[in-house]
Motif scaffolding. Structure first.
Motif, PDB file in Angstrom:
ATOM      1  N   ASN A  54      -7.005   2.470 -22.418  1.00  0.00           N
ATOM      2  CA  ASN A  54      -7.731   3.535 -23.109  1.00  0.00           C
ATOM      3  C   ASN A  54      -7.668   3.317 -24.619  1.00  0.00           C
ATOM      4  O   ASN A  54      -8.662   3.495 -25.329  1.00  0.00           O
ATOM      5  CB  ASN A  54      -7.155   4.905 -22.747  1.00  0.00           C
ATOM      6  CG  ASN A  54      -7.256   5.207 -21.266  1.00  0.00           C
ATOM      7  OD1 ASN A  54      -7.049   4.334 -20.428  1.00  0.00           O
ATOM      8  ND2 ASN A  54      -7.552   6.444 -20.920  1.00  0.00           N
ATOM      9  N   LEU A  82     -14.718  10.474 -30.992  1.00  0.00           N
ATOM     10  CA  LEU A  82     -14.303   9.747 -29.790  1.00  0.00           C
ATOM     11  C   LEU A  82     -13.226   8.722 -30.135  1.00  0.00           C
ATOM     12  O   LEU A  82     -12.206   8.615 -29.438  1.00  0.00           O
ATOM     13  CB  LEU A  82     -15.505   9.050 -29.152  1.00  0.00           C
ATOM     14  CG  LEU A  82     -15.201   8.160 -27.937  1.00  0.00           C
ATOM     15  CD1 LEU A  82     -14.605   8.970 -26.794  1.00  0.00           C
ATOM     16  CD2 LEU A  82     -16.438   7.426 -27.463  1.00  0.00           C
ATOM     17  N   GLY A 120      -9.928  10.283 -30.810  1.00  0.00           N
ATOM     18  CA  GLY A 120      -9.356  10.819 -29.572  1.00  0.00           C
ATOM     19  C   GLY A 120      -8.691   9.758 -28.718  1.00  0.00           C
ATOM     20  O   GLY A 120      -7.856  10.079 -27.862  1.00  0.00           O
ATOM     21  N   LYS A 162      -1.524  11.568 -24.761  1.00  0.00           N
ATOM     22  CA  LYS A 162      -2.497  12.453 -25.399  1.00  0.00           C
ATOM     23  C   LYS A 162      -3.837  11.768 -25.684  1.00  0.00           C
ATOM     24  O   LYS A 162      -4.739  12.368 -26.252  1.00  0.00           O
ATOM     25  CB  LYS A 162      -1.914  13.025 -26.698  1.00  0.00           C
ATOM     26  CG  LYS A 162      -0.734  13.961 -26.441  1.00  0.00           C
ATOM     27  CD  LYS A 162      -0.169  14.538 -27.733  1.00  0.00           C
ATOM     28  CE  LYS A 162       0.995  15.471 -27.422  1.00  0.00           C
ATOM     29  NZ  LYS A 162       1.629  15.984 -28.671  1.00  0.00           N
ATOM     30  N   LEU A 181      -7.525  10.332 -24.914  1.00  0.00           N
ATOM     31  CA  LEU A 181      -8.593  10.783 -24.033  1.00  0.00           C
ATOM     32  C   LEU A 181      -8.545  10.013 -22.713  1.00  0.00           C
ATOM     33  O   LEU A 181      -8.364   8.790 -22.705  1.00  0.00           O
ATOM     34  CB  LEU A 181      -9.959  10.555 -24.676  1.00  0.00           C
ATOM     35  CG  LEU A 181     -10.410  11.517 -25.773  1.00  0.00           C
ATOM     36  CD1 LEU A 181     -11.773  11.081 -26.291  1.00  0.00           C
ATOM     37  CD2 LEU A 181     -10.491  12.947 -25.246  1.00  0.00           C
ATOM     38  N   SER A 182      -8.719  10.719 -21.621  1.00  0.00           N
ATOM     39  CA  SER A 182      -8.802  10.058 -20.318  1.00  0.00           C
ATOM     40  C   SER A 182     -10.153   9.367 -20.194  1.00  0.00           C
ATOM     41  O   SER A 182     -11.096   9.661 -20.941  1.00  0.00           O
ATOM     42  CB  SER A 182      -8.642  11.087 -19.197  1.00  0.00           C
ATOM     43  OG  SER A 182      -9.771  11.962 -19.181  1.00  0.00           O
ATOM     44  N   GLN A 228     -12.273   9.774 -17.854  1.00  0.00           N
ATOM     45  CA  GLN A 228     -13.247  10.791 -17.459  1.00  0.00           C
ATOM     46  C   GLN A 228     -13.736  11.570 -18.677  1.00  0.00           C
ATOM     47  O   GLN A 228     -14.934  11.849 -18.818  1.00  0.00           O
ATOM     48  CB  GLN A 228     -12.637  11.755 -16.434  1.00  0.00           C
ATOM     49  CG  GLN A 228     -13.624  12.760 -15.850  1.00  0.00           C
ATOM     50  CD  GLN A 228     -14.824  12.096 -15.188  1.00  0.00           C
ATOM     51  OE1 GLN A 228     -14.690  11.096 -14.489  1.00  0.00           O
ATOM     52  NE2 GLN A 228     -16.014  12.653 -15.410  1.00  0.00           N
ATOM     53  N   LYS A 229     -12.808  11.894 -19.589  1.00  0.00           N
ATOM     54  CA  LYS A 229     -13.189  12.624 -20.809  1.00  0.00           C
ATOM     55  C   LYS A 229     -14.093  11.769 -21.708  1.00  0.00           C
ATOM     56  O   LYS A 229     -14.961  12.288 -22.410  1.00  0.00           O
ATOM     57  CB  LYS A 229     -11.942  13.052 -21.582  1.00  0.00           C
ATOM     58  CG  LYS A 229     -11.123  14.131 -20.901  1.00  0.00           C
ATOM     59  CD  LYS A 229     -11.833  15.473 -20.935  1.00  0.00           C
ATOM     60  CE  LYS A 229     -10.963  16.575 -20.358  1.00  0.00           C
ATOM     61  NZ  LYS A 229     -11.695  17.857 -20.225  1.00  0.00           N
ATOM     62  N   ILE A 230     -13.875  10.462 -21.677  1.00  0.00           N
ATOM     63  CA  ILE A 230     -14.762   9.564 -22.435  1.00  0.00           C
ATOM     64  C   ILE A 230     -16.183   9.695 -21.899  1.00  0.00           C
ATOM     65  O   ILE A 230     -17.146   9.851 -22.661  1.00  0.00           O
ATOM     66  CB  ILE A 230     -14.287   8.107 -22.332  1.00  0.00           C
ATOM     67  CG1 ILE A 230     -12.935   7.926 -23.021  1.00  0.00           C
ATOM     68  CG2 ILE A 230     -15.320   7.151 -22.940  1.00  0.00           C
ATOM     69  CD1 ILE A 230     -12.290   6.583 -22.752  1.00  0.00           C
ATOM     70  N   GLU A 278     -17.519  12.078 -20.380  1.00  0.00           N
ATOM     71  CA  GLU A 278     -18.065  13.420 -20.605  1.00  0.00           C
ATOM     72  C   GLU A 278     -18.250  13.738 -22.087  1.00  0.00           C
ATOM     73  O   GLU A 278     -18.741  14.813 -22.438  1.00  0.00           O
ATOM     74  CB  GLU A 278     -17.115  14.463 -19.991  1.00  0.00           C
ATOM     75  CG  GLU A 278     -17.018  14.378 -18.478  1.00  0.00           C
ATOM     76  CD  GLU A 278     -15.888  15.243 -17.922  1.00  0.00           C
ATOM     77  OE1 GLU A 278     -15.137  15.853 -18.736  1.00  0.00           O
ATOM     78  OE2 GLU A 278     -15.744  15.309 -16.696  1.00  0.00           O
ATOM     79  N   HIS A 279     -17.865  12.799 -22.955  1.00  0.00           N
ATOM     80  CA  HIS A 279     -17.924  13.059 -24.389  1.00  0.00           C
ATOM     81  C   HIS A 279     -19.382  13.190 -24.865  1.00  0.00           C
ATOM     82  O   HIS A 279     -20.244  12.426 -24.421  1.00  0.00           O
ATOM     83  CB  HIS A 279     -17.231  11.921 -25.149  1.00  0.00           C
ATOM     84  CG  HIS A 279     -16.952  12.233 -26.581  1.00  0.00           C
ATOM     85  ND1 HIS A 279     -17.903  12.087 -27.563  1.00  0.00           N
ATOM     86  CD2 HIS A 279     -15.837  12.703 -27.199  1.00  0.00           C
ATOM     87  CE1 HIS A 279     -17.381  12.445 -28.733  1.00  0.00           C
ATOM     88  NE2 HIS A 279     -16.127  12.822 -28.544  1.00  0.00           N
TER      89      HIS A 279
END
Length: 216
Positions: free
Chosen positions: A130, A179, A182, A190, A192-193, A195-197, A199-200
């Protein structure tokens, strides 16, 4: 080779098999017509936000697949990313990858892309991939990795301190910077996962869902 042979994903270069003679090992690989992404980056200097977002989304999808199979790549960099005939990204070279559910201690990878926990010789897990996505996103948009320095010692110091600055040129959107910041977080828990990437807002606004960069 065993790890790469077991993986089947649109954004991972297929390794169909291998054979050897007394001196060499021959690998039967999927053909990537576009060659290394490194060459495209050096030719263009930096990429558009649409191309960069498409590549980052493709990487996040491929790494999510790898992590589900307990595979950490550990050496994602432009030289290890290939492009097919339609400009789709393919992760290649699993030479530093490992398949494990436990934390690892081997320092490996390429200097500018190492996560702080590796530089400090601490145990690491999937979050190193990540971190590397943050490095790559920055490099795609600015043309060079963020912690580059004249000496290895200075590069290590900048990585450990997360000495992150954004040049004024080229102009990059606040969402892209959000991004990157993060992902380039020293505390690996902490970051970004994947999945969060995906959804960014920057990814949603810019990435081509088909992963095809030829027309971007």
């Amino acid at each position: 080779m065993e790890i790469q042979t077991s993986l089947s994903h649109p954004n991972i270069l297929r390794l169909y098999g291998w054979f050897h003679d007394e001196q060499r090992v021959f690998m039967i690989l999927e053909y990537a017509h576009g060659g290394e992404l490194f060459k495209e980056l050096r030719k263009c200097g930096y990429l558009s936000e649409k191309k960069a977002a498409t590549y980052v989304a493709s990487l996040a999808n491929a790494l999510a697949y790898c992590h589900e199979k307990d595979v950490i790549h550990r050496d994602i960099k432009p030289e290890n990313l290939l492009l097919d005939h339609e400009g789709r990204l393919k992760i290649a070279d699993f030479g530093w990858s490992v398949q494990s559910r436990s934390k690892r201690h081997t320092m490996c990878g390429t200097l500018d892309y190492l996560a702080p926990e590796m530089v400090e010789n601490k145990a690491h897990d999937y979050a190193v991939d990540n971190w590397t996505l943050g490095i790559l996103c920055y490099e795609f948009l600015y043309g060079a990795p963020p912690f580059e320095a004249e000496s290895q010692r200075d590069t290590f110091r900048r990585i450990v301190n997360v000495d992150l600055t954004f040049p004024s040129t080229p102009a990059v959107s606040a969402e892209a910077k959000n991004l990157i910041t993060g992902l380039l977080v020293k505390d690996s828990s902490k970051r970004l996962s994947l999945q969060k990437i995906l959804e960014h807002p920057w990814i949603i606004r810019n990435a081509n869902p088909m992963g095809n960069c030829d027309k971007l």
